[in-house]
Motif scaffolding. Sequence first.
Motif, PDB file in Angstrom:
ATOM      1  N   ILE A   1      47.208  32.029  10.916  1.00  0.00           N
ATOM      2  CA  ILE A   1      47.446  33.297  10.078  1.00  0.00           C
ATOM      3  C   ILE A   1      46.020  34.005   9.829  1.00  0.00           C
ATOM      4  CG2 ILE A   1      47.934  34.471   7.832  1.00  0.00           C
ATOM      5  CD1 ILE A   1      49.875  31.905   7.817  1.00  0.00           C
ATOM      6  N   VAL A   2      45.536  35.473  10.145  1.00  0.00           N
ATOM      7  CA  VAL A   2      44.595  35.891   9.901  1.00  0.00           C
ATOM      8  C   VAL A   2      44.486  36.987   8.964  1.00  0.00           C
ATOM      9  CG1 VAL A   2      44.748  37.841  11.807  1.00  0.00           C
ATOM     10  CG2 VAL A   2      42.514  37.055  11.414  1.00  0.00           C
ATOM     11  N   ASN A   3      43.539  37.358   8.259  1.00  0.00           N
ATOM     12  CA  ASN A   3      43.474  38.349   7.464  1.00  0.00           C
ATOM     13  C   ASN A   3      42.790  39.541   8.015  1.00  0.00           C
ATOM     14  OD1 ASN A   3      42.419  40.115   5.256  1.00  0.00           O
ATOM     15  ND2 ASN A   3      41.623  38.674   3.902  1.00  0.00           N
ATOM     16  N   LEU A   4      43.760  40.513   8.382  1.00  0.00           N
ATOM     17  CA  LEU A   4      43.274  41.762   9.226  1.00  0.00           C
ATOM     18  C   LEU A   4      42.179  42.554   8.543  1.00  0.00           C
ATOM     19  CD1 LEU A   4      46.940  43.342   9.666  1.00  0.00           C
ATOM     20  CD2 LEU A   4      45.402  41.505  11.112  1.00  0.00           C
ATOM     21  N   LYS A   5      41.680  42.495   7.230  1.00  0.00           N
ATOM     22  CA  LYS A   5      40.530  43.076   6.795  1.00  0.00           C
ATOM     23  C   LYS A   5      39.303  42.531   7.287  1.00  0.00           C
ATOM     24  CE  LYS A   5      42.774  45.001   2.468  1.00  0.00           C
ATOM     25  NZ  LYS A   5      42.746  44.918   1.295  1.00  0.00           N
TER      26      LYS A   5
END
Length: 149
Positions: free
Chosen positions: A104-108
């Motif tokens: 899961i990635v933090n798009l920011k």
Amino acid sequence: MKITIETPGPGEEDEIIIRMAELNDEILKTIRRLKDGASKDNMAVYADETIQMIPTREILYFDATDNHVFAYTKDNCFETRKKLFEIEELLSGSSFLRISKNAIVNLKHIDRLSPEFNGRFIASLKNGEDIIISRGYVPELKKKLGIKK
């Protein structure tokens, strides 16, 4: 639905009572968050023998490896005691997005995206690290970022 909030008297314990004819998925998720003490703002992580609360905005991505889930920040790697699907539920509606079966990635924290063969993408994070976005998750990524085909 009626919501009642009361202030307990001196010496009384805080208490939450849920009285419903039928519990739906959204209420069950809320109950789970309350029990875990989790929120979208902070997350309990483990470093050595200590438990730390870190702001989720500092987390670049989560990665599941060998039945362990790790949270990566700019400078550190922490273990979480949650499953990846639990983190995905907890952070739904935020800047976090599932990008593969185990991440899961933090798009920011994505600096740039590069298309790769077989429909995959490479996400270059602001800390210089690259992670793979599986092709099955690319359409949701494009939708969330507002990218047209």
